[in-house]
Design a protein around this motif. Structure first.
Motif, mmCIF file in Angstrom:
data_model
loop_
_atom_site.group_PDB
_atom_site.id
_atom_site.type_symbol
_atom_site.label_atom_id
_atom_site.label_comp_id
_atom_site.label_asym_id
_atom_site.label_seq_id
_atom_site.Cartn_x
_atom_site.Cartn_y
_atom_site.Cartn_z
ATOM 1 N N ARG A 159 107.870 49.726 34.855
ATOM 2 C CA ARG A 159 106.826 49.093 34.047
ATOM 3 C C ARG A 159 106.981 49.371 32.563
ATOM 4 O O ARG A 159 106.703 48.502 31.740
ATOM 5 N N GLY A 160 107.398 50.550 32.210
ATOM 6 C CA GLY A 160 107.580 50.869 30.795
ATOM 7 C C GLY A 160 108.637 49.987 30.161
ATOM 8 O O GLY A 160 108.421 49.387 29.105
ATOM 9 N N LEU A 161 109.783 49.885 30.810
ATOM 10 C CA LEU A 161 110.864 49.052 30.292
ATOM 11 C C LEU A 161 110.473 47.578 30.302
ATOM 12 O O LEU A 161 110.704 46.854 29.328
ATOM 13 N N SER A 162 109.857 47.131 31.373
ATOM 14 C CA SER A 162 109.475 45.719 31.442
ATOM 15 C C SER A 162 108.419 45.400 30.384
ATOM 16 O O SER A 162 108.469 44.335 29.758
ATOM 17 N N GLY A 163 107.482 46.303 30.173
ATOM 18 C CA GLY A 163 106.470 46.098 29.130
ATOM 19 C C GLY A 163 107.106 46.004 27.753
ATOM 20 O O GLY A 163 106.722 45.165 26.931
ATOM 21 N N PHE A 164 108.105 46.861 27.513
ATOM 22 C CA PHE A 164 108.830 46.818 26.249
ATOM 23 C C PHE A 164 109.546 45.473 26.071
ATOM 24 O O PHE A 164 109.476 44.852 25.010
ATOM 25 N N VAL A 165 110.233 45.021 27.096
ATOM 26 C CA VAL A 165 110.977 43.758 27.017
ATOM 27 C C VAL A 165 110.018 42.597 26.781
ATOM 28 O O VAL A 165 110.283 41.710 25.959
ATOM 29 N N ILE A 166 108.888 42.591 27.475
ATOM 30 C CA ILE A 166 107.899 41.517 27.307
ATOM 31 C C ILE A 166 107.337 41.534 25.889
ATOM 32 O O ILE A 166 107.268 40.497 25.218
ATOM 33 N N LEU A 167 106.953 42.721 25.404
ATOM 34 C CA LEU A 167 106.398 42.829 24.057
ATOM 35 C C LEU A 167 107.435 42.464 23.005
ATOM 36 O O LEU A 167 107.143 41.711 22.067
ATOM 37 N N ALA A 168 108.647 42.965 23.149
ATOM 38 C CA ALA A 168 109.708 42.652 22.184
ATOM 39 C C ALA A 168 110.006 41.155 22.168
ATOM 40 O O ALA A 168 110.191 40.566 21.096
ATOM 41 N N SER A 169 110.029 40.539 23.339
ATOM 42 C CA SER A 169 110.273 39.091 23.414
ATOM 43 C C SER A 169 109.165 38.316 22.723
ATOM 44 O O SER A 169 109.431 37.353 21.994
ATOM 45 N N ALA A 170 107.924 38.723 22.953
ATOM 46 C CA ALA A 170 106.795 38.039 22.322
ATOM 47 C C ALA A 170 106.841 38.202 20.806
ATOM 48 O O ALA A 170 106.606 37.233 20.063
ATOM 49 N N LEU A 171 107.145 39.393 20.337
ATOM 50 C CA LEU A 171 107.230 39.614 18.895
ATOM 51 C C LEU A 171 108.376 38.831 18.268
ATOM 52 O O LEU A 171 108.225 38.240 17.196
ATOM 53 N N MET A 172 109.517 38.812 18.934
ATOM 54 C CA MET A 172 110.653 38.058 18.410
ATOM 55 C C MET A 172 110.350 36.559 18.398
ATOM 56 O O MET A 172 110.635 35.867 17.414
ATOM 57 N N GLY A 173 109.788 36.051 19.485
ATOM 58 C CA GLY A 173 109.443 34.633 19.544
ATOM 59 C C GLY A 173 108.422 34.248 18.486
ATOM 60 O O GLY A 173 108.569 33.228 17.810
ATOM 61 N N GLY A 174 107.421 35.079 18.314
ATOM 62 C CA GLY A 174 106.412 34.819 17.284
ATOM 63 C C GLY A 174 106.996 34.877 15.886
ATOM 64 O O GLY A 174 106.680 34.040 15.023
ATOM 65 N N SER A 175 107.872 35.853 15.643
ATOM 66 C CA SER A 175 108.506 35.974 14.328
ATOM 67 C C SER A 175 109.395 34.780 14.025
ATOM 68 O O SER A 175 109.360 34.231 12.921
ATOM 69 N N ILE A 176 110.187 34.377 14.997
ATOM 70 C CA ILE A 176 111.064 33.213 14.804
ATOM 71 C C ILE A 176 110.224 31.961 14.549
ATOM 72 O O ILE A 176 110.535 31.158 13.659
ATOM 73 N N SER A 177 109.138 31.800 15.303
ATOM 74 C CA SER A 177 108.257 30.647 15.100
ATOM 75 C C SER A 177 107.647 30.652 13.705
ATOM 76 O O SER A 177 107.552 29.605 13.056
ATOM 77 N N LEU A 178 107.233 31.835 13.232
ATOM 78 C CA LEU A 178 106.674 31.927 11.875
ATOM 79 C C LEU A 178 107.710 31.565 10.827
ATOM 80 O O LEU A 178 107.412 30.857 9.853
ATOM 81 N N LEU A 179 108.928 32.042 11.000
ATOM 82 C CA LEU A 179 109.992 31.722 10.044
ATOM 83 C C LEU A 179 110.292 30.223 10.023
ATOM 84 O O LEU A 179 110.426 29.618 8.957
ATOM 85 N N ILE A 180 110.393 29.625 11.189
ATOM 86 C CA ILE A 180 110.657 28.180 11.277
ATOM 87 C C ILE A 180 109.504 27.392 10.681
ATOM 88 O O ILE A 180 109.703 26.453 9.885
ATOM 89 N N THR A 181 108.279 27.771 11.046
ATOM 90 C CA THR A 181 107.096 27.085 10.529
ATOM 91 C C THR A 181 107.043 27.179 9.014
ATOM 92 O O THR A 181 106.799 26.186 8.326
ATOM 93 N N GLY A 182 107.262 28.372 8.480
ATOM 94 C CA GLY A 182 107.239 28.558 7.027
ATOM 95 C C GLY A 182 108.299 27.734 6.330
ATOM 96 O O GLY A 182 108.030 27.089 5.305
ATOM 97 N N ALA A 183 109.502 27.731 6.871
ATOM 98 C CA ALA A 183 110.593 26.967 6.255
ATOM 99 C C ALA A 183 110.292 25.473 6.277
ATOM 100 O O ALA A 183 110.503 24.769 5.281
ATOM 101 N N LEU A 184 109.795 24.980 7.397
ATOM 102 C CA LEU A 184 109.469 23.551 7.492
ATOM 103 C C LEU A 184 108.307 23.183 6.571
ATOM 104 O O LEU A 184 108.342 22.144 5.903
ATOM 105 N N ALA A 185 107.278 24.032 6.538
ATOM 106 C CA ALA A 185 106.128 23.758 5.670
ATOM 107 C C ALA A 185 106.551 23.794 4.198
ATOM 108 O O ALA A 185 106.101 22.956 3.398
ATOM 109 N N ASP A 186 107.414 24.731 3.827
ATOM 110 C CA ASP A 186 107.902 24.802 2.451
ATOM 111 C C ASP A 186 108.747 23.595 2.076
ATOM 112 O O ASP A 186 108.827 23.222 0.903
#
Length: 170
Positions: free
Chosen positions: A94-121
């Motif tokens: 559970r510890g490792l799986s929780g880390f992978v899930i959280l890291a994936s969510a953070l990476m996906g959110g960060s990538i989405s923010l970068l793409i959104t910002g670039a497109l909006a700019d």
């Protein structure tokens, strides 16, 4: 800025459209326990994402309504999705799986923010950008539909036999 909202209006919009999400948490949790976690997650995740994205593409009453209803649907999916962390992984993992899930969510959110910002700019308005990002919740829904088991009404020991020992000590 795009809507001409003051800081106070942004705060009011956030509170008014987010507070009803509590109803989604309660209703989503109850329905998931009675009718199935997978069903609730598969239906509510893309509907919530689409309605929230629609609030960026519309104005006036439809903007407020889609944001409120979208928040309720998205929140209804949360209990179903969150419980899978515990139910799908043995205690030792559970510890490792929780880390992978959280890291994936953070990476996906960060990538989405970068793409959104670039497109909006570059001049693209937020409506089409947010509507394109709905593919994320749709992908989550499809992953749950085709790969996750239904865990409602199933004992945790049955889902993870390695967690139970012969005498089921706590």
């Amino acid at each position: 800025d795009d809507r001409g909202f003051s800081a106070g209006m942004v705060s009011l919009f956030t509170i008014v459209t987010s507070a009803p999400a509590v109803l989604g948490l309660v209703i989503g949790g109850r329905v998931a326990d009675r009718r199935g976690r997978r069903r609730v997650a598969v239906l509510c995740t893309p509907i919530g994402g689409l309605l929230i994205a629609l609030s960026f593409a519309t104005g006036s009453t439809l903007m407020w309504t889609s944001a409120i209803v979208g928040a309720i649907f998205a929140a209804a999916a949360y209990p179903s999705l969150a419980v899978y962390r515990t139910e799908l992984f043995a205690t030792s993992r559970r510890g490792l799986s929780g880390f992978v899930i959280l890291a994936s969510a953070l990476m996906g959110g960060s990538i989405s923010l970068l793409i959104t910002g670039a497109l909006a700019d570059s001049g693209v308005s937020y409506g089409p950008i947010m509507l394109a990002l709905v593919f994320g919740p749709i992908a989550v829904s499809l992953i749950v539909l085709f790969t996750y088991p239904e865990t409602a009404h199933t004992e945790l020991e049955d889902l993870n036999p390695e967690d139970s020992d012969g005498d089921r000590r706590a």
